[in-house]
Design a protein around this motif. Structure first.
Motif, PDB file in Angstrom:
ATOM      1  N   TYR A 179       0.848  -1.192   0.000  1.00  0.00           N
ATOM      2  CA  TYR A 179       0.000   0.000   0.000  1.00  0.00           C
ATOM      3  C   TYR A 179       0.880   1.238   0.000  1.00  0.00           C
ATOM      4  CZ  TYR A 179      -3.399  -3.516   1.224  1.00  0.00           C
ATOM      5  OH  TYR A 179      -4.189  -4.643   1.197  1.00  0.00           O
ATOM      6  N   GLU A 180       0.487   2.192  -0.815  1.00  0.00           N
ATOM      7  CA  GLU A 180       1.191   3.469  -0.836  1.00  0.00           C
ATOM      8  C   GLU A 180       0.321   4.503  -0.126  1.00  0.00           C
ATOM      9  OE1 GLU A 180       3.409   6.608  -3.870  1.00  0.00           O
ATOM     10  OE2 GLU A 180       2.149   5.014  -4.700  1.00  0.00           O
ATOM     11  N   PHE A 181       0.869   5.061   0.944  1.00  0.00           N
ATOM     12  CA  PHE A 181       0.208   6.140   1.674  1.00  0.00           C
ATOM     13  C   PHE A 181       0.746   7.463   1.124  1.00  0.00           C
ATOM     14  CE2 PHE A 181      -0.992   4.070   6.028  1.00  0.00           C
ATOM     15  CZ  PHE A 181      -1.595   3.016   5.357  1.00  0.00           C
ATOM     16  N   GLY A 204      -8.902   4.507  -0.350  1.00  0.00           N
ATOM     17  CA  GLY A 204      -9.678   5.556   0.301  1.00  0.00           C
ATOM     18  C   GLY A 204      -8.924   6.861   0.327  1.00  0.00           C
ATOM     19  N   CYS A 205      -9.655   7.941   0.561  1.00  0.00           N
ATOM     20  CA  CYS A 205      -9.028   9.255   0.690  1.00  0.00           C
ATOM     21  C   CYS A 205      -9.808  10.070   1.717  1.00  0.00           C
ATOM     22  CB  CYS A 205      -8.927   9.975  -0.642  1.00  0.00           C
ATOM     23  SG  CYS A 205     -10.398   9.904  -1.665  1.00  0.00           S
ATOM     24  N   LYS A 216      -4.686  18.857   5.102  1.00  0.00           N
ATOM     25  CA  LYS A 216      -4.021  17.640   4.669  1.00  0.00           C
ATOM     26  C   LYS A 216      -5.006  16.745   3.923  1.00  0.00           C
ATOM     27  CE  LYS A 216      -0.103  18.402   6.976  1.00  0.00           C
ATOM     28  NZ  LYS A 216       1.196  18.604   6.300  1.00  0.00           N
ATOM     29  N   PHE A 217      -4.538  16.193   2.821  1.00  0.00           N
ATOM     30  CA  PHE A 217      -5.311  15.240   2.036  1.00  0.00           C
ATOM     31  C   PHE A 217      -4.547  13.926   2.040  1.00  0.00           C
ATOM     32  CE2 PHE A 217      -6.182  13.354  -2.250  1.00  0.00           C
ATOM     33  CZ  PHE A 217      -7.531  13.081  -2.073  1.00  0.00           C
ATOM     34  N   PHE A 218      -5.143  12.896   2.642  1.00  0.00           N
ATOM     35  CA  PHE A 218      -4.484  11.600   2.822  1.00  0.00           C
ATOM     36  C   PHE A 218      -5.198  10.550   1.981  1.00  0.00           C
ATOM     37  CE2 PHE A 218      -4.449   7.539   5.220  1.00  0.00           C
ATOM     38  CZ  PHE A 218      -3.099   7.231   5.085  1.00  0.00           C
ATOM     39  N   PHE A 268     -11.897  12.715   8.069  1.00  0.00           N
ATOM     40  CA  PHE A 268     -13.221  12.550   7.479  1.00  0.00           C
ATOM     41  C   PHE A 268     -13.056  12.028   6.055  1.00  0.00           C
ATOM     42  CE2 PHE A 268     -15.152  16.235  10.182  1.00  0.00           C
ATOM     43  CZ  PHE A 268     -15.077  15.414  11.307  1.00  0.00           C
ATOM     44  N   PRO A 269     -13.816  11.003   5.676  1.00  0.00           N
ATOM     45  CA  PRO A 269     -13.698  10.492   4.310  1.00  0.00           C
ATOM     46  C   PRO A 269     -14.244  11.487   3.295  1.00  0.00           C
ATOM     47  CG  PRO A 269     -15.534   9.442   5.429  1.00  0.00           C
ATOM     48  CD  PRO A 269     -14.832  10.274   6.464  1.00  0.00           C
ATOM     49  N   CYS A 270     -13.586  11.582   2.164  1.00  0.00           N
ATOM     50  CA  CYS A 270     -14.080  12.444   1.088  1.00  0.00           C
ATOM     51  C   CYS A 270     -15.306  11.791   0.451  1.00  0.00           C
ATOM     52  CB  CYS A 270     -12.993  12.641   0.035  1.00  0.00           C
ATOM     53  SG  CYS A 270     -11.526  13.491   0.635  1.00  0.00           S
ATOM     54  N   PRO A 271     -16.191  12.589  -0.138  1.00  0.00           N
ATOM     55  CA  PRO A 271     -17.382  12.018  -0.790  1.00  0.00           C
ATOM     56  C   PRO A 271     -17.051  10.999  -1.871  1.00  0.00           C
ATOM     57  CG  PRO A 271     -17.592  14.396  -0.549  1.00  0.00           C
ATOM     58  CD  PRO A 271     -16.187  14.063  -0.181  1.00  0.00           C
ATOM     59  N   PHE A 272     -15.889  11.154  -2.494  1.00  0.00           N
ATOM     60  CA  PHE A 272     -15.486  10.265  -3.588  1.00  0.00           C
ATOM     61  C   PHE A 272     -14.592   9.122  -3.128  1.00  0.00           C
ATOM     62  CE2 PHE A 272     -13.028  14.172  -3.374  1.00  0.00           C
ATOM     63  CZ  PHE A 272     -11.726  13.720  -3.247  1.00  0.00           C
ATOM     64  N   SER A 273     -14.433   8.949  -1.812  1.00  0.00           N
ATOM     65  CA  SER A 273     -13.581   7.884  -1.269  1.00  0.00           C
ATOM     66  C   SER A 273     -14.289   6.529  -1.371  1.00  0.00           C
ATOM     67  CB  SER A 273     -13.247   8.178   0.191  1.00  0.00           C
ATOM     68  OG  SER A 273     -12.548   7.098   0.760  1.00  0.00           O
ATOM     69  N   PRO A 274     -13.607   5.498  -1.894  1.00  0.00           N
ATOM     70  CA  PRO A 274     -14.209   4.167  -1.900  1.00  0.00           C
ATOM     71  C   PRO A 274     -14.501   3.662  -0.480  1.00  0.00           C
ATOM     72  CG  PRO A 274     -12.386   4.256  -3.438  1.00  0.00           C
ATOM     73  CD  PRO A 274     -12.344   5.521  -2.638  1.00  0.00           C
ATOM     74  N   MET A 275     -13.580   3.932   0.454  1.00  0.00           N
ATOM     75  CA  MET A 275     -13.782   3.554   1.859  1.00  0.00           C
ATOM     76  C   MET A 275     -14.334   4.757   2.588  1.00  0.00           C
ATOM     77  SD  MET A 275     -11.069   2.150   4.732  1.00  0.00           S
ATOM     78  CE  MET A 275     -10.784   0.568   3.944  1.00  0.00           C
ATOM     79  N   LYS A 276     -15.561   4.620   3.118  1.00  0.00           N
ATOM     80  CA  LYS A 276     -16.162   5.746   3.851  1.00  0.00           C
ATOM     81  C   LYS A 276     -17.266   5.248   4.761  1.00  0.00           C
ATOM     82  CE  LYS A 276     -18.893   6.864  -0.270  1.00  0.00           C
ATOM     83  NZ  LYS A 276     -19.128   7.870  -1.309  1.00  0.00           N
TER      84      LYS A 276
END
Length: 256
Positions: A46-48, A80-81, A91-93, A248-256
């Motif tokens: 996994y790349e963080f 996820g993001c 920060k955007f992770f 907080f998960p972004c609206p477009f995050s697969p994991m949320k």
């Protein structure tokens, strides 16, 4: 002849005993123990990636990413993001999954030659950022990546900087500390990762909670659990530092 016999007697008296050999071998065992442990069985890594956004461009960056992220996910899997709410501002992770280093290299080459990605996203996103950072990590041998039990919660990324030695040294105590929180329900552990590239001996634990208040309640209850206190006390002997970020998960995050 006399000199030869005398020398043989002298050197014979200096010959190490079998007990000494056993002592030397026993002394070498800790070194062997430090170098071995549970082996990495999975090739998947996994790349963080963490992007620092210009404070006045946070909304613009997230809007652009929401509109264009499909151009990037066409090339590889986004886990996820998130945006960091506590423990780091602007920060955007995000986490990406790869099956091998050759796959990642092929993806990077393809992305670099994707005209839509370059013109519609990269050229517009880079001026909105102040820094980028990445790490390559594997799941620790006993962990598996899980999905949240439901959507709509919050995530906590806990980063532990462990003392040198790797999972062979601190793995058991770390697993016990994580399990002491996860098993009774003081949070939902979604994955525990250890670093391969980046700062070594770093471990990230990704947790899920129903809300920020739920997380605060769980933490309060965990502090009164003797099993948690004992497990953490054993693990902290291997710890140099720790950082917590609530995301907080972004609206477009697969994991949320």
């Amino acid at each position: 002849m006399f000199c030869t016999v005398k020398m043989l007697k002298l050197f014979g008296s200096l010959r190490p005993s079998a007990a000494l050999f056993r002592t030397t071998a026993a002394a070498a065992q800790p070194s062997a123990h430090l170098a071995t442990g549970p082996q990495q069985e999975q090739r998947t890594f996994y790349e963080f990636r963490t992007y620092s956004i210009r404070p006045d461009q946070n909304s613009a960056f997230l809007k652009l990413t929401n509109e264009k992220i499909h151009l990037r996910t066409a090339h590889s899997q986004l886990i996820g993001c998130w945006t960091v709410e506590y423990g780091g501002l602007n920060k955007f992770f995000h986490i990406w999954q790869y099956d091998s280093y050759s796959q990642r290299a092929a993806v990077r080459a393809a992305v670099a030659q994707d005209p839509s990605w370059i013109s519609e996203y990269i050229s517009k996103a880079l001026p909105l950022l102040t820094a980028q950072d990445n790490e390559v990590l594997y799941l620790v041998p006993w962990s598996r990546l899980k999905s949240p039990p439901q959507q709509g919660g919050v995530f906590e990324l806990v980063t532990f900087q462990m003392r040198p030695g790797g999972p062979a040294v601190w793995g058991g105590a770390f697993q016990a500390a994580m399990s002491a929180h996860d098993a009774p329900g003081y949070g939902k552990l979604l994955g525990a990762f250890h670093s391969e590239f980046g700062l070594l001996n770093r471990v990230h634990a990704l947790w899920w909670f129903e809300s920020a208040d739920h997380r605060a309640e769980c933490r309060h209850r965990a502090h009164t659990d003797a099993r948690v206190v004992a497990a953490v006390r054993n693990s902290v002997a291997h710890l140099d530092s720790q950082r917590n970020q609530l995301m907080f998960p972004c609206p477009f995050s697969p994991m949320k």
